[in-house]
Enzyme design. Structure first.
Site, PDB file in Angstrom:
ATOM      1  N   ARG A  72      50.632 -32.565  64.299  1.00  0.00           N
ATOM      2  CA  ARG A  72      50.839 -33.731  63.439  1.00  0.00           C
ATOM      3  C   ARG A  72      52.055 -33.578  62.532  1.00  0.00           C
ATOM      4  NH1 ARG A  72      45.329 -33.245  63.951  1.00  0.00           N
ATOM      5  NH2 ARG A  72      45.169 -32.088  62.003  1.00  0.00           N
ATOM      6  N   GLU A 109      38.976 -19.040  61.008  1.00  0.00           N
ATOM      7  CA  GLU A 109      37.585 -18.764  60.618  1.00  0.00           C
ATOM      8  C   GLU A 109      36.878 -18.004  61.743  1.00  0.00           C
ATOM      9  OE1 GLU A 109      35.583 -22.320  59.557  1.00  0.00           O
ATOM     10  OE2 GLU A 109      33.720 -21.274  59.042  1.00  0.00           O
TER      11      GLU A 109
HETATM   12  P1  AMP Z   1      45.098 -24.440  57.220  1.00  0.00           P
HETATM   13  O1  AMP Z   1      45.781 -23.405  58.053  1.00  0.00           O
HETATM   14  O2  AMP Z   1      43.681 -24.082  56.921  1.00  0.00           O
HETATM   15  O3  AMP Z   1      45.885 -24.793  55.988  1.00  0.00           O
HETATM   16  O4  AMP Z   1      44.975 -25.722  58.104  1.00  0.00           O
HETATM   17  C1  AMP Z   1      46.080 -26.524  58.249  1.00  0.00           C
HETATM   18  C2  AMP Z   1      46.152 -27.142  59.614  1.00  0.00           C
HETATM   19  O5  AMP Z   1      44.889 -27.627  60.071  1.00  0.00           O
HETATM   20  C3  AMP Z   1      47.072 -28.312  59.533  1.00  0.00           C
HETATM   21  O6  AMP Z   1      47.927 -28.270  60.665  1.00  0.00           O
HETATM   22  C4  AMP Z   1      46.167 -29.525  59.524  1.00  0.00           C
HETATM   23  O7  AMP Z   1      46.684 -30.489  60.402  1.00  0.00           O
HETATM   24  C5  AMP Z   1      44.820 -29.036  60.003  1.00  0.00           C
HETATM   25  N1  AMP Z   1      43.710 -29.380  59.096  1.00  0.00           N
HETATM   26  C6  AMP Z   1      42.977 -28.505  58.360  1.00  0.00           C
HETATM   27  N2  AMP Z   1      42.005 -29.126  57.695  1.00  0.00           N
HETATM   28  C7  AMP Z   1      42.135 -30.435  57.992  1.00  0.00           C
HETATM   29  C8  AMP Z   1      41.411 -31.620  57.599  1.00  0.00           C
HETATM   30  N3  AMP Z   1      40.366 -31.581  56.769  1.00  0.00           N
HETATM   31  N4  AMP Z   1      41.830 -32.803  58.102  1.00  0.00           N
HETATM   32  C9  AMP Z   1      42.889 -32.862  58.931  1.00  0.00           C
HETATM   33  N5  AMP Z   1      43.583 -31.797  59.344  1.00  0.00           N
HETATM   34  C10 AMP Z   1      43.216 -30.595  58.879  1.00  0.00           C
END
Ligand code: AMP
Length: 184
Positions: A72, A109
Site C-alpha cells: 500500500r 508476531e
Molecule cells: P508494523 O510493521 O507493525 O508497523 O506494520 C506495518 C505494516 O502492516 C504496514 O505496511 C501496514 O500496511 C500494515 N498494517 C499493520 N497494522 C495495520 C492495520 N491495523 N490496518 C492496516 N494496515 C496495517
C-alpha cells in the site's frame, strides 16, 4: 508554501482521512482493527489532497528518492515522488525483485518477514523518505530504514497516513523522524 499554509494542508488531509479510512474489525485476523484505505483511493479529490500534504511535509528534507513499502505504500510513494521531482524506490517483500538484491529480515508476531531493494537502486548519499499507509508496531519501517542504511543511503524520515499510537511504533523507529497525517 508558507509554514501556516502547510499546516492547513496537513489539517485538511487529516480531516479527509477521518472520513475516508474505514475501520474493519477482525481483519485479517481476530482482534485486529484493519484500516482500509480503499475509500480514499476511490476519491480523486481526497487522494490528491493527501498526496499534496505528504509532499509538502517532505519539501524541506532535501529528498533524493521516495521509497514505498509494499504494497500500500506504493500508492502514496509514487505520486509524492513525482510531485517532489525525484525517483521512486520500491521496498518489496522477499522474492519479487529481479537481479541481485539487498535484504533485511525482521520478526513478526508469528515468524519473520524480509524486505528487499535492488542492488544499485540506492546510491551512497541518497536521502530517502520512506512512505507507508499505516505505522503499527514499527517493525516494517525499522527493517526498511535499516535496509536503506545498509545500502549506503540515509533514511531521512518516515511518512504515514495513519499512526496507531498505542502500539508505540514511533518509539521503535526513533531516531528516524515520523510524520503522520492522522495519529489515532
Ligand atoms: P508494523 O510493521 O507493525 O508497523 O506494520 C506495518 C505494516 O502492516 C504496514 O505496511 C501496514 O500496511 C500494515 N498494517 C499493520 N497494522 C495495520 C492495520 N491495523 N490496518 C492496516 N494496515 C496495517
Amino acid at each position: 508554501m508558507t509554514a501556516s499554509a502547510s499546516r492547513n494542508a496537513s489539517a485538511s488531509a487529516s480531516e479527509i482521512l477521518r472520513s475516508h479510512i474505514r475501520d474493519v474489525a477482525d481483519f485479517p485476523k481476530p482482534g485486529v482493527m484493519f484500516k482500509d484505505i480503499n475509500p480514499l483511493l476511490a476519491d480523486p479529490t481526497a487522494f490528491r489532497t493527501v498526496i499534496a500534504a505528504l509532499a509538502e511535509q517532505a519539501a524541506t528534507l532535501g529528498v533524493t528518492k521516495v521509497a514505498g513499502i509494499e504494497a500500500r505504500g506504493f500508492f502514496f510513494a509514487a505520486p509524492v515522488a513525482l510531485q517532489l521531482g525525484v525517483g521512486v524506490l520500491p521496498i518489496r517483500k522477499s522474492g519479487k525483485l529481479p537481479g541481485r538484491t539487498l535484504r533485511e529480515t525482521y520478526a513478526l508476531e508469528y515468524g519473520e518477514a524480509t524486505v528487499e531493494v535492488q542492488e544499485g537502486a540506492v546510491t551512497a548519499g541518497d536521502r530517502i523518505l520512506v512512505i507507508d499507509d499505516v505505522l503499527a508496531t514499527g517493525g516494517t519501517a525499522v527493517a526498511a530504514a535499516t535496509l536503506l542504511g545498509t545500502a549506503g543511503a540515509e533514511p531521512v524520515g518516515l511518512a504515514v497516513l495513519l499512526e496507531l499510537t498505542f502500539l508505540g511504533g514511533r518509539q521503535r523507529v526513533s531516531p528516524l523522524p515520523v510524520s503522520a497525517l492522522l495519529p489515532v
